[in-house]
Write a protein that holds these residues in place. Sequence first.
Motif, PDB file in Angstrom:
ATOM      1  N   UNK A 106       0.846  -1.205   0.000  1.00  0.00           N
ATOM      2  CA  UNK A 106       0.000   0.000   0.000  1.00  0.00           C
ATOM      3  C   UNK A 106       0.878   1.250   0.000  1.00  0.00           C
ATOM      4  N   UNK A 107       1.903   1.263   0.830  1.00  0.00           N
ATOM      5  CA  UNK A 107       2.813   2.412   0.859  1.00  0.00           C
ATOM      6  C   UNK A 107       3.433   2.648  -0.519  1.00  0.00           C
ATOM      7  N   UNK A 108       3.847   1.552  -1.164  1.00  0.00           N
ATOM      8  CA  UNK A 108       4.457   1.667  -2.493  1.00  0.00           C
ATOM      9  C   UNK A 108       3.460   2.183  -3.522  1.00  0.00           C
ATOM     10  N   UNK A 109       2.205   1.750  -3.398  1.00  0.00           N
ATOM     11  CA  UNK A 109       1.188   2.218  -4.346  1.00  0.00           C
ATOM     12  C   UNK A 109       0.978   3.725  -4.210  1.00  0.00           C
ATOM     13  N   UNK A 110       0.992   4.199  -2.993  1.00  0.00           N
ATOM     14  CA  UNK A 110       0.802   5.636  -2.759  1.00  0.00           C
ATOM     15  C   UNK A 110       2.014   6.421  -3.245  1.00  0.00           C
ATOM     16  N   UNK A 111       3.209   5.947  -2.902  1.00  0.00           N
ATOM     17  CA  UNK A 111       4.424   6.691  -3.231  1.00  0.00           C
ATOM     18  C   UNK A 111       4.812   6.566  -4.696  1.00  0.00           C
ATOM     19  N   UNK A 112       4.767   5.359  -5.258  1.00  0.00           N
ATOM     20  CA  UNK A 112       5.415   5.103  -6.543  1.00  0.00           C
ATOM     21  C   UNK A 112       4.481   4.770  -7.708  1.00  0.00           C
ATOM     22  N   UNK A 113       3.332   4.152  -7.447  1.00  0.00           N
ATOM     23  CA  UNK A 113       2.501   3.648  -8.546  1.00  0.00           C
ATOM     24  C   UNK A 113       2.098   4.711  -9.568  1.00  0.00           C
ATOM     25  N   UNK A 114       1.834   5.954  -9.155  1.00  0.00           N
ATOM     26  CA  UNK A 114       1.441   6.940 -10.169  1.00  0.00           C
ATOM     27  C   UNK A 114       2.507   7.195 -11.240  1.00  0.00           C
ATOM     28  N   UNK A 115       3.766   6.939 -10.916  1.00  0.00           N
ATOM     29  CA  UNK A 115       4.847   7.216 -11.879  1.00  0.00           C
ATOM     30  C   UNK A 115       5.695   5.990 -12.211  1.00  0.00           C
ATOM     31  N   UNK A 116       5.393   4.854 -11.607  1.00  0.00           N
ATOM     32  CA  UNK A 116       6.198   3.653 -11.815  1.00  0.00           C
ATOM     33  C   UNK A 116       5.283   2.482 -12.181  1.00  0.00           C
ATOM     34  N   UNK A 117       5.197   2.148 -13.463  1.00  0.00           N
ATOM     35  CA  UNK A 117       4.293   1.074 -13.883  1.00  0.00           C
ATOM     36  C   UNK A 117       4.644  -0.293 -13.280  1.00  0.00           C
ATOM     37  N   UNK A 118       5.906  -0.526 -12.965  1.00  0.00           N
ATOM     38  CA  UNK A 118       6.287  -1.793 -12.340  1.00  0.00           C
ATOM     39  C   UNK A 118       5.660  -1.931 -10.957  1.00  0.00           C
ATOM     40  N   UNK A 119       5.700  -0.855 -10.193  1.00  0.00           N
ATOM     41  CA  UNK A 119       5.099  -0.863  -8.852  1.00  0.00           C
ATOM     42  C   UNK A 119       3.586  -0.997  -8.970  1.00  0.00           C
ATOM     43  N   UNK A 120       2.994  -0.264  -9.899  1.00  0.00           N
ATOM     44  CA  UNK A 120       1.544  -0.350 -10.102  1.00  0.00           C
ATOM     45  C   UNK A 120       1.133  -1.778 -10.443  1.00  0.00           C
TER      46      UNK A 120
END
Length: 191
Positions: A106-120
């Motif tokens: 969840x933390x990664x989705x908030x921090x990185x998913x908007x700009x990192x397709x791998x995390x998303x």
Amino acid sequence: MARSKGFDPDRVLDSAMHTFWKQGYAATSAQDLCEATGIGRSSLYGTFESKHGLYMRSLERYAEAGTAGLRGLVEAEGPVRERVRRLLTSVVEEEASQPGLGCFVVNAQIERAPTDPDVASVGRRSRQEVVDALVWALRAARADGEIAADKDPEALADFVHAQIGAIRLMGRSRADRATMEHVVDVAVAAL
């Protein structure tokens, strides 16, 4: 003859995972990772290629373990309401045992998913596996008359999964256990 690594990659991944989980991607420096893992930059990047590579391997490791645990609770025997309660209560227990840390995915989705397709992608995959297990359990429960015939298993699965995210965010913001347990009670009653 190839040289063997002087470290255990699984231990390194665990150490890096806890560092990224606690600090986030942006706030974690290469030096932080070296200190946390006990290995030098050249070994770290020689094995994991980059900070992003190490982050992704750490995130995937965490997601696989967490998703398997949640799916196991849903796929267990027993009435569906009890299984959903155990699922959501397990999330409350995790959050209460580590106040302010939240869930790495969840933390990664908030921090990185908007700009990192791998995390998303990791977040979508993890979510889908849990939702699929919930849909299967809720369809079976509807067929058995455990839940009303007019209940939509897909909508309920999405709702239950949303409550997991809500509890995770509540834990991150240090909500008290009783407040998180209220969410569990209302979610189970909605079934």
